[in-house]
Design a protein around this motif. Structure first.
Motif, PDB file in Angstrom:
ATOM      1  N   UNK A 175       0.808  -1.220   0.000  1.00  0.00           N
ATOM      2  CA  UNK A 175       0.000   0.000   0.000  1.00  0.00           C
ATOM      3  C   UNK A 175       0.839   1.266   0.000  1.00  0.00           C
ATOM      4  N   UNK A 176       2.130   1.117  -0.326  1.00  0.00           N
ATOM      5  CA  UNK A 176       2.997   2.277  -0.402  1.00  0.00           C
ATOM      6  C   UNK A 176       3.674   2.620   0.898  1.00  0.00           C
ATOM      7  N   UNK A 177       3.321   1.977   1.973  1.00  0.00           N
ATOM      8  CA  UNK A 177       3.954   2.250   3.256  1.00  0.00           C
ATOM      9  C   UNK A 177       5.332   1.620   3.279  1.00  0.00           C
ATOM     10  N   UNK A 178       6.288   2.343   3.838  1.00  0.00           N
ATOM     11  CA  UNK A 178       7.661   1.840   3.889  1.00  0.00           C
ATOM     12  C   UNK A 178       7.849   0.722   4.898  1.00  0.00           C
ATOM     13  N   UNK A 179       6.931   0.599   5.860  1.00  0.00           N
ATOM     14  CA  UNK A 179       7.087  -0.412   6.897  1.00  0.00           C
ATOM     15  C   UNK A 179       6.678  -1.787   6.399  1.00  0.00           C
ATOM     16  N   UNK A 180       7.434  -2.828   6.760  1.00  0.00           N
ATOM     17  CA  UNK A 180       6.981  -4.179   6.480  1.00  0.00           C
ATOM     18  C   UNK A 180       5.682  -4.459   7.225  1.00  0.00           C
ATOM     19  N   UNK A 181       4.888  -5.400   6.727  1.00  0.00           N
ATOM     20  CA  UNK A 181       3.584  -5.679   7.310  1.00  0.00           C
ATOM     21  C   UNK A 181       3.698  -6.093   8.767  1.00  0.00           C
ATOM     22  N   UNK A 182       4.684  -6.926   9.084  1.00  0.00           N
ATOM     23  CA  UNK A 182       4.837  -7.384  10.457  1.00  0.00           C
ATOM     24  C   UNK A 182       5.151  -6.219  11.391  1.00  0.00           C
ATOM     25  N   UNK A 234       3.513  -7.682  28.074  1.00  0.00           N
ATOM     26  CA  UNK A 234       3.105  -9.062  27.843  1.00  0.00           C
ATOM     27  C   UNK A 234       3.365  -9.478  26.411  1.00  0.00           C
ATOM     28  N   UNK A 235       2.871 -10.670  26.051  1.00  0.00           N
ATOM     29  CA  UNK A 235       3.105 -11.209  24.721  1.00  0.00           C
ATOM     30  C   UNK A 235       1.852 -11.101  23.861  1.00  0.00           C
ATOM     31  N   UNK A 236       2.057 -11.098  22.548  1.00  0.00           N
ATOM     32  CA  UNK A 236       0.966 -11.092  21.582  1.00  0.00           C
ATOM     33  C   UNK A 236       1.411 -11.923  20.383  1.00  0.00           C
ATOM     34  N   UNK A 237       0.513 -12.716  19.844  1.00  0.00           N
ATOM     35  CA  UNK A 237       0.828 -13.570  18.706  1.00  0.00           C
ATOM     36  C   UNK A 237       0.248 -12.972  17.433  1.00  0.00           C
ATOM     37  N   UNK A 238       1.064 -12.943  16.393  1.00  0.00           N
ATOM     38  CA  UNK A 238       0.613 -12.472  15.089  1.00  0.00           C
ATOM     39  C   UNK A 238       1.242 -13.350  14.014  1.00  0.00           C
ATOM     40  N   UNK A 239       0.632 -13.337  12.839  1.00  0.00           N
ATOM     41  CA  UNK A 239       1.162 -14.099  11.724  1.00  0.00           C
ATOM     42  C   UNK A 239       2.294 -13.319  11.061  1.00  0.00           C
ATOM     43  N   UNK A 240       3.113 -14.027  10.319  1.00  0.00           N
ATOM     44  CA  UNK A 240       4.256 -13.376   9.668  1.00  0.00           C
ATOM     45  C   UNK A 240       3.826 -12.355   8.626  1.00  0.00           C
ATOM     46  N   UNK A 241       2.598 -12.513   8.083  1.00  0.00           N
ATOM     47  CA  UNK A 241       2.134 -11.548   7.089  1.00  0.00           C
ATOM     48  C   UNK A 241       1.578 -10.282   7.716  1.00  0.00           C
ATOM     49  N   UNK A 242       1.626 -10.210   9.072  1.00  0.00           N
ATOM     50  CA  UNK A 242       1.168  -9.019   9.765  1.00  0.00           C
ATOM     51  C   UNK A 242      -0.262  -9.080  10.235  1.00  0.00           C
ATOM     52  N   UNK A 243      -1.003 -10.135   9.908  1.00  0.00           N
ATOM     53  CA  UNK A 243      -2.385 -10.230  10.373  1.00  0.00           C
ATOM     54  C   UNK A 243      -2.407 -10.582  11.851  1.00  0.00           C
ATOM     55  N   UNK A 244      -3.484 -10.197  12.527  1.00  0.00           N
ATOM     56  CA  UNK A 244      -3.573 -10.415  13.964  1.00  0.00           C
ATOM     57  C   UNK A 244      -4.178 -11.784  14.282  1.00  0.00           C
ATOM     58  N   UNK A 245      -3.644 -12.773  13.655  1.00  0.00           N
ATOM     59  CA  UNK A 245      -4.066 -14.142  13.934  1.00  0.00           C
ATOM     60  C   UNK A 245      -2.867 -14.887  14.506  1.00  0.00           C
ATOM     61  N   UNK A 246      -3.108 -15.768  15.492  1.00  0.00           N
ATOM     62  CA  UNK A 246      -1.990 -16.554  16.023  1.00  0.00           C
ATOM     63  C   UNK A 246      -1.291 -17.277  14.884  1.00  0.00           C
ATOM     64  N   UNK A 247      -0.008 -17.184  14.849  1.00  0.00           N
ATOM     65  CA  UNK A 247       0.725 -17.785  13.737  1.00  0.00           C
ATOM     66  C   UNK A 247       2.178 -17.972  14.051  1.00  0.00           C
ATOM     67  N   UNK A 248       3.023 -17.422  13.183  1.00  0.00           N
ATOM     68  CA  UNK A 248       4.427 -17.759  13.256  1.00  0.00           C
ATOM     69  C   UNK A 248       5.269 -16.905  14.162  1.00  0.00           C
TER      70      UNK A 248
END
Length: 403
Positions: free
Chosen positions: A172-179, A197-211
């Motif tokens: 989307x043109x943003x310089x930041x990586x999705x993660x 504390x901790x939070x789990x996110x996917x490697x693609x930056x979505x807020x789903x438990x993942x990698x």
């Protein structure tokens, strides 16, 4: 790490290399909370504690090893370990400890140095670090300031890592990586409430438990919620405010109602005229003001003051007829349209609330929506994003105005 900000900032200013072990999660009867830290410099000097003595020796050795090989490691200690009585927690708990080498000349060392310097100056700051995930991301770090900004241009999966968390770039043109974008939003949200504390996110930056598991460490006093009016609804709102992470104060001019017996869960109880107390107490861009008195002799001087302060939220209870009368009175004392537009009245979202607990829930929901940019409409069929990346511009404006 921020638990030892004063001492570690001195080490960083002296150019020392050191390794810091931070408790990132606990289970059972663990002696220290997430954020507790122990650090070792190149001379073997030790400061801090992660367990009150149970596993300090083993953690010390991990820090020495990290200084030698430069590798970040995550180690679990618990009673179930085979060597429980040697290096485990005999109290029966489990702790995960992240051991990170901090080198003065490395990019992540500069991130840590900036975080420690800000924390030592008593500025609100958050550091997000990868504690679980792909090897190339382990130990990656991101610094977030109180105004919502972050330090430097972050790296990505193309190898340009310079202190960011990595991950694929957005399109989307943003310089930041999705993660990094997601980590930034999560860290800002936790910084708002001073949570660690901790939070789990996917490697693609979505807020789903993942990698990827992030550990977000903050150094900031909790935000304030001041509830004016020692009424039945206030008791329920105090509980909701504490649940959301606020330091909750109840203020009322009537000593017979503003008592510890009636509000056992409040952090502070103040007997004073509301407007006088508000003028004398400290507020900032995260402060929430809830006016439940719906009595003109209290409301008008209080709201005249409140609506001219750079706080996050001002809401007042009352019927629509009460609101119309209140609006007229506030205009008579000189409030402008822009100032009156900040007032949320009647306070709360339309949940059909009847009981004090339901009303407190509706008020709490409006506060969250106002702070996070939500609409308050049902997600079912709305088409709106479930999560929003927090825009630091509004937070920056509030912080600047508060200063």
């Amino acid at each position: 790490m921020l638990d030892l900000a004063d001492e570690l900032n001195q080490w960083a200013e002296e150019g020392r290399d050191f390794a810091v072990a931070t408790v990132v999660s606990v289970g059972g009867s663990a002696p220290r909370d997430p954020g507790a830290a122990l650090a070792v410099d190149g001379h073997g000097t030790v400061i801090g504690s992660v367990s009150g003595g149970c596993v300090e020796g083993a953690v010390y050795e991990l820090c020495v090893q990290a200084l030698q090989d430069g590798h970040t490691v995550l180690e679990r200690f618990g009673y179930s370990d085979e060597d429980a009585f040697a290096v485990g927690l005999t109290c029966g708990g489990v702790i995960d400890v992240l051991v990170t080498p901090v080198r003065a000349d490395a990019p992540d060392g500069k991130v840590f140095a900036a975080a420690l310097s800000a924390a030592a100056r008593r500025e609100a700051v958050a550091v997000a670090r990868v504690v679980r995930g792909p090897a190339e991301l382990l130990g990656g770090s991101l610094l977030v300031h109180a105004d919502g900004s972050h330090d430097g241009k972050l790296g990505g999966s193309d190898g340009s890592y310079d202190g960011g968390l990595g991950g694929p770039h957005t399109d989307d043109g943003d310089d930041l990586p999705a993660l990094d974008r997601t980590a930034l939003a999560e860290a800002r949200a936790m910084l708002d409430t001073g949570r660690t504390g901790t939070v789990e996110i996917a490697e693609d930056g979505s807020r789903c438990p993942g990698g990827v598991t992030l550990f977000v460490e903050t150094r900031v006093p909790p935000p304030r919620m001041i509830v004016f009016g020692a009424v039945d609804f206030a008791a329920a709102l105090v509980r909701a405010g504490r649940f959301l992470g606020y330091h909750v104060t109840v203020c009322d001019a009537r000593p017979v109602f503003a008592t510890r017996l009636r509000f056992p869960e409040a952090d502070d109880i103040v007997v004073d005229w509301p407007h006088r107390y508000l003028r004398s107490t400290g507020t900032d861009g995260r402060t929430v003001l809830c006016v439940l008195t719906h009595d003109a002799k209290f409301d008008i001087p209080l709201l005249e003051t409140a609506l001219r302060l750079p706080v996050a939220f001002v809401g007042a209870m009352g019927s629509r007829r009460t609101h119309e009368d209140r609006d007229r009175r506030l205009r008579e004392v000189g409030l402008t349209d822009a100032e009156l537009a900040r007032l949320r009245s009647p306070i709360g979202l339309d949940l059909g609330a009847r009981t004090p607990e339901e009303t407190a829930l509706s008020i709490a929901a409006e506060i969250v929506a106002a702070r996070r940019g939500g609409t308050g409409v049902p997600l079912t069929g709305s088409g709106t994003p479930i999560h929003r990346d927090v825009d630091g511009k509004e937070a920056a404006a509030r912080t600047e105005a508060a200063a």
